[in-house]
Motif scaffolding. Structure first.
Motif, PDB file in Angstrom:
ATOM      1  N   VAL A 180       0.770  -1.031   0.055  1.00  0.00           N
ATOM      2  CA  VAL A 180       0.097   0.048   0.103  1.00  0.00           C
ATOM      3  C   VAL A 180       0.853   1.199   0.156  1.00  0.00           C
ATOM      4  O   VAL A 180       0.705   2.197  -0.717  1.00  0.00           O
ATOM      5  N   ALA A 181       1.855   1.206   0.844  1.00  0.00           N
ATOM      6  CA  ALA A 181       2.936   2.425   0.807  1.00  0.00           C
ATOM      7  C   ALA A 181       3.610   2.649  -0.427  1.00  0.00           C
ATOM      8  O   ALA A 181       3.737   3.813  -1.036  1.00  0.00           O
ATOM      9  N   SER A 182       3.805   1.500  -1.272  1.00  0.00           N
ATOM     10  CA  SER A 182       4.538   1.673  -2.281  1.00  0.00           C
ATOM     11  C   SER A 182       3.605   2.406  -3.627  1.00  0.00           C
ATOM     12  O   SER A 182       3.805   3.148  -4.331  1.00  0.00           O
ATOM     13  N   PHE A 183       2.175   1.915  -3.213  1.00  0.00           N
ATOM     14  CA  PHE A 183       1.297   2.525  -4.331  1.00  0.00           C
ATOM     15  C   PHE A 183       1.121   4.077  -4.000  1.00  0.00           C
ATOM     16  O   PHE A 183       1.080   4.891  -5.036  1.00  0.00           O
ATOM     17  N   ILE A 184       0.865   4.369  -2.791  1.00  0.00           N
ATOM     18  CA  ILE A 184       0.715   5.815  -2.525  1.00  0.00           C
ATOM     19  C   ILE A 184       1.919   6.633  -2.843  1.00  0.00           C
ATOM     20  O   ILE A 184       1.722   7.646  -3.362  1.00  0.00           O
ATOM     21  N   LEU A 185       3.080   6.169  -2.423  1.00  0.00           N
ATOM     22  CA  LEU A 185       4.369   6.926  -2.883  1.00  0.00           C
ATOM     23  C   LEU A 185       4.417   7.045  -4.250  1.00  0.00           C
ATOM     24  O   LEU A 185       5.015   8.162  -4.795  1.00  0.00           O
TER      25      LEU A 185
ATOM     26  N   VAL B  22      12.123  12.168  -8.103  1.00  0.00           N
ATOM     27  CA  VAL B  22      13.496  11.676  -7.936  1.00  0.00           C
ATOM     28  C   VAL B  22      13.733  10.712  -6.569  1.00  0.00           C
ATOM     29  O   VAL B  22      14.435   9.936  -6.677  1.00  0.00           O
ATOM     30  N   PHE B  23      12.980  11.176  -5.626  1.00  0.00           N
ATOM     31  CA  PHE B  23      13.222  10.385  -4.339  1.00  0.00           C
ATOM     32  C   PHE B  23      12.025   9.217  -4.136  1.00  0.00           C
ATOM     33  O   PHE B  23      12.430   8.146  -3.630  1.00  0.00           O
ATOM     34  N   LEU B  24      10.738   9.657  -4.587  1.00  0.00           N
ATOM     35  CA  LEU B  24       9.760   8.850  -4.385  1.00  0.00           C
ATOM     36  C   LEU B  24       9.459   7.543  -5.365  1.00  0.00           C
ATOM     37  O   LEU B  24       9.040   6.539  -4.817  1.00  0.00           O
ATOM     38  N   GLY B  25       9.813   7.847  -6.395  1.00  0.00           N
ATOM     39  CA  GLY B  25      10.088   7.045  -7.484  1.00  0.00           C
ATOM     40  C   GLY B  25      10.707   5.614  -6.931  1.00  0.00           C
ATOM     41  O   GLY B  25      10.175   4.240  -6.902  1.00  0.00           O
ATOM     42  N   PRO B  26      12.327   5.698  -6.699  1.00  0.00           N
ATOM     43  CA  PRO B  26      12.785   4.602  -6.238  1.00  0.00           C
ATOM     44  C   PRO B  26      12.359   4.029  -4.828  1.00  0.00           C
ATOM     45  O   PRO B  26      12.575   2.868  -4.719  1.00  0.00           O
ATOM     46  N   ILE B  27      11.927   4.537  -4.067  1.00  0.00           N
ATOM     47  CA  ILE B  27      11.416   4.205  -2.793  1.00  0.00           C
ATOM     48  C   ILE B  27      10.102   3.232  -3.216  1.00  0.00           C
ATOM     49  O   ILE B  27      10.141   2.263  -2.438  1.00  0.00           O
ATOM     50  N   ALA B  28       9.324   3.651  -3.907  1.00  0.00           N
ATOM     51  CA  ALA B  28       8.042   2.912  -4.426  1.00  0.00           C
ATOM     52  C   ALA B  28       8.348   1.885  -4.897  1.00  0.00           C
ATOM     53  O   ALA B  28       7.935   0.512  -4.716  1.00  0.00           O
ATOM     54  N   ILE B  29       9.433   1.427  -5.866  1.00  0.00           N
ATOM     55  CA  ILE B  29      10.032   0.614  -6.521  1.00  0.00           C
ATOM     56  C   ILE B  29      10.505  -0.483  -5.495  1.00  0.00           C
ATOM     57  O   ILE B  29      10.230  -1.610  -5.455  1.00  0.00           O
ATOM     58  N   ALA B  30      11.270   0.095  -4.429  1.00  0.00           N
ATOM     59  CA  ALA B  30      11.891  -0.831  -3.487  1.00  0.00           C
ATOM     60  C   ALA B  30      10.922  -1.530  -2.680  1.00  0.00           C
ATOM     61  O   ALA B  30      10.902  -2.493  -2.516  1.00  0.00           O
TER      62      ALA B  30
ATOM     63  N   ASP C  35       7.166   7.228 -12.246  1.00  0.00           N
ATOM     64  CA  ASP C  35       7.874   8.438 -11.634  1.00  0.00           C
ATOM     65  C   ASP C  35       9.334   8.821 -12.367  1.00  0.00           C
ATOM     66  O   ASP C  35       9.508   9.967 -12.767  1.00  0.00           O
ATOM     67  N   LEU C  36      10.270   7.826 -12.596  1.00  0.00           N
ATOM     68  CA  LEU C  36      11.207   7.898 -13.047  1.00  0.00           C
ATOM     69  C   LEU C  36      11.389   8.338 -14.736  1.00  0.00           C
ATOM     70  O   LEU C  36      12.131   9.250 -15.061  1.00  0.00           O
ATOM     71  N   VAL C  37      10.318   7.593 -15.375  1.00  0.00           N
ATOM     72  CA  VAL C  37       9.956   8.337 -16.794  1.00  0.00           C
ATOM     73  C   VAL C  37       9.700   9.568 -16.989  1.00  0.00           C
ATOM     74  O   VAL C  37      10.226  10.315 -17.771  1.00  0.00           O
ATOM     75  N   VAL C  38       8.923   9.837 -15.884  1.00  0.00           N
ATOM     76  CA  VAL C  38       8.328  11.619 -15.943  1.00  0.00           C
ATOM     77  C   VAL C  38       9.522  12.239 -15.633  1.00  0.00           C
ATOM     78  O   VAL C  38       9.678  13.446 -16.320  1.00  0.00           O
ATOM     79  N   LEU C  39      10.375  11.962 -14.781  1.00  0.00           N
ATOM     80  CA  LEU C  39      11.566  12.732 -14.579  1.00  0.00           C
ATOM     81  C   LEU C  39      12.435  12.879 -15.852  1.00  0.00           C
ATOM     82  O   LEU C  39      13.093  13.782 -15.904  1.00  0.00           O
ATOM     83  N   VAL C  40      12.735  11.798 -16.288  1.00  0.00           N
ATOM     84  CA  VAL C  40      13.664  11.683 -17.294  1.00  0.00           C
ATOM     85  C   VAL C  40      13.086  12.449 -18.508  1.00  0.00           C
ATOM     86  O   VAL C  40      13.599  13.342 -19.221  1.00  0.00           O
TER      87      VAL C  40
END
Length: 88
Positions: A21-26, A36-44, A70-75
């Motif tokens: 649930v936390a990964s979905f919300i983040l 740049v921070f929330l994308g990798p945390i959600a993946i992990a 998130d990372l695709v949007v950042l790039v």
């Protein structure tokens, strides 16, 4: 005699469900801010939740997909704006 799951197993399953649930919300929040921070945390978190055998596999896969998005949007914004951050 009734067989039930041990308390440690129930706690681990509940923790894995919470991570899904936390990964979905983040991941969802990361589409708007701090991707740049929330994308990798959600993946992990999604990866760990799936590895631990969460019962909320759909949420974990959505969190994984949103973290990648998130990372695709950042790039994409970095290519468009030639910077690490983006503004509206």
């Amino acid at each position: 005699m009734e067989l039930t799951a041990t308390p440690a197993r129930r706690t681990a399953a509940r923790d894995a469900d919470g991570m899904a649930v936390a990964s979905f919300i983040l991941g969802l929040l990361g589409l708007l801010v701090l991707n740049v921070f929330l994308g990798p945390i959600a993946i992990a978190l999604a990866s760990v939740a799936l590895w631990r055998g969460t019962t909320r596999r759909g949420r974990a896969f959505l969190g994984l997909g949103l973290g990648i998005a998130d990372l695709v949007v950042l790039v994409a914004f970095m290519q468009f704006d030639s910077t690490v951050s983006w503004n509206f």
